[in-house]
Motif scaffolding. Sequence first.
Motif, mmCIF file in Angstrom:
data_model
loop_
_atom_site.group_PDB
_atom_site.id
_atom_site.type_symbol
_atom_site.label_atom_id
_atom_site.label_comp_id
_atom_site.label_asym_id
_atom_site.label_seq_id
_atom_site.Cartn_x
_atom_site.Cartn_y
_atom_site.Cartn_z
ATOM 1 N N TRP A 32 0.817 -1.215 0.000
ATOM 2 C CA TRP A 32 0.000 0.000 0.000
ATOM 3 C C TRP A 32 0.850 1.265 0.000
ATOM 4 O O TRP A 32 0.475 2.273 -0.590
ATOM 5 N N CYS A 164 -15.047 -4.377 6.038
ATOM 6 C CA CYS A 164 -14.613 -5.081 4.823
ATOM 7 C C CYS A 164 -13.406 -5.959 5.110
ATOM 8 O O CYS A 164 -13.203 -6.985 4.443
ATOM 9 N N LEU A 170 -9.496 -10.217 1.466
ATOM 10 C CA LEU A 170 -8.589 -9.081 1.640
ATOM 11 C C LEU A 170 -7.294 -9.488 2.331
ATOM 12 O O LEU A 170 -6.428 -8.643 2.599
ATOM 13 N N GLU A 181 -5.784 -6.853 -2.956
ATOM 14 C CA GLU A 181 -6.983 -6.031 -2.765
ATOM 15 C C GLU A 181 -6.963 -5.333 -1.415
ATOM 16 O O GLU A 181 -7.392 -4.178 -1.292
ATOM 17 N N ARG A 184 -4.649 -2.395 -1.770
ATOM 18 C CA ARG A 184 -5.289 -1.343 -2.565
ATOM 19 C C ARG A 184 -6.226 -0.513 -1.698
ATOM 20 O O ARG A 184 -6.269 0.720 -1.813
ATOM 21 N N ARG A 185 -6.941 -1.157 -0.808
ATOM 22 C CA ARG A 185 -7.893 -0.451 0.046
ATOM 23 C C ARG A 185 -7.191 0.386 1.119
ATOM 24 O O ARG A 185 -7.628 1.494 1.423
ATOM 25 N N GLU A 188 -5.959 3.524 -0.476
ATOM 26 C CA GLU A 188 -7.043 4.484 -0.682
ATOM 27 C C GLU A 188 -7.426 5.156 0.636
ATOM 28 O O GLU A 188 -7.745 6.355 0.671
ATOM 29 N N TRP A 202 -13.304 2.578 -0.092
ATOM 30 C CA TRP A 202 -12.406 1.511 0.356
ATOM 31 C C TRP A 202 -13.001 0.693 1.493
ATOM 32 O O TRP A 202 -12.556 -0.427 1.758
ATOM 33 N N ARG A 203 -14.009 1.225 2.175
ATOM 34 C CA ARG A 203 -14.647 0.493 3.271
ATOM 35 C C ARG A 203 -15.765 -0.447 2.801
ATOM 36 O O ARG A 203 -16.248 -1.267 3.582
#
Length: 257
Positions: A32, A164, A170, A181, A184-185, A188, A202-203
């Motif tokens: 990230w 999430c 995740l 993934e 990525r969240r 963000e 992202w949530r």
Amino acid sequence: MPTPYRSYVAVGDSFTEGMCDDLLPDGHYRGWADRVAAALAAENGTNFRYANLAVRGKLIGQIHDEQLAPAAAMGAELVTLAGGLNDVLRPGCDIATVERQLGRCAAELRATGATVMLFTSTDPTRRLAGSARLLPAILRLKAFVQELGRQDGFAVVDLFSAPCFDDRRLWAEDRLHLSPEGHRRVAEGVLEALGRPAAFDWRAPLPAAAPAGRADRLREDARWLGTHVGPWIGRRLTGRSSGDGRPAKRPELLPYR
């Protein structure tokens, strides 16, 4: 207008190193923090510089002793600091000492004039059996981080309140590190906390997936125990760490490419 950042240093452990994200051509994980750096570089072009000093397996005291002086000397405008969870995972963790060391790291980084981004942990009890023993320490560390975040020059990405991250998709196969993934969240979430326009929520939960059958779950659990839990216990018993002797992947503050 969001604050522009022309330099960024990432400090921490495997979470910030980028474990289990996509592999880069040089063999390092992306993570990230690299994703955040790419977004900030897109705003600043060749004027943007980035270093990532994080190394997997590091305890918060090691992060302070090994990464803080180099990070502070770089004088970056933005620093992300994540640490303490490796301490919490170990039996007999002294959470008061973890708080003290994390607070010391945060104060020393903030003293350079940088904006300091902190993180709360996700809640492992919603996805990992047997993790309830960790929750008191995680909740205490969460409250400590949020209190730090109220001070001028600090910001917090609250992963604990994002359900999430209860979704195993995740997480990597080892169940401790984020999947691509997941990275990525988190990226963000950092950009949102920095005031950048949201590219996506992202949530938000992932689309529903068919639940795995009992036999598949048992096979996955057996593979996880043998491949990941066993070696982790072995390192604890012998006093070793996955980061022993490993250098940082971006030890210098250089233009991001």
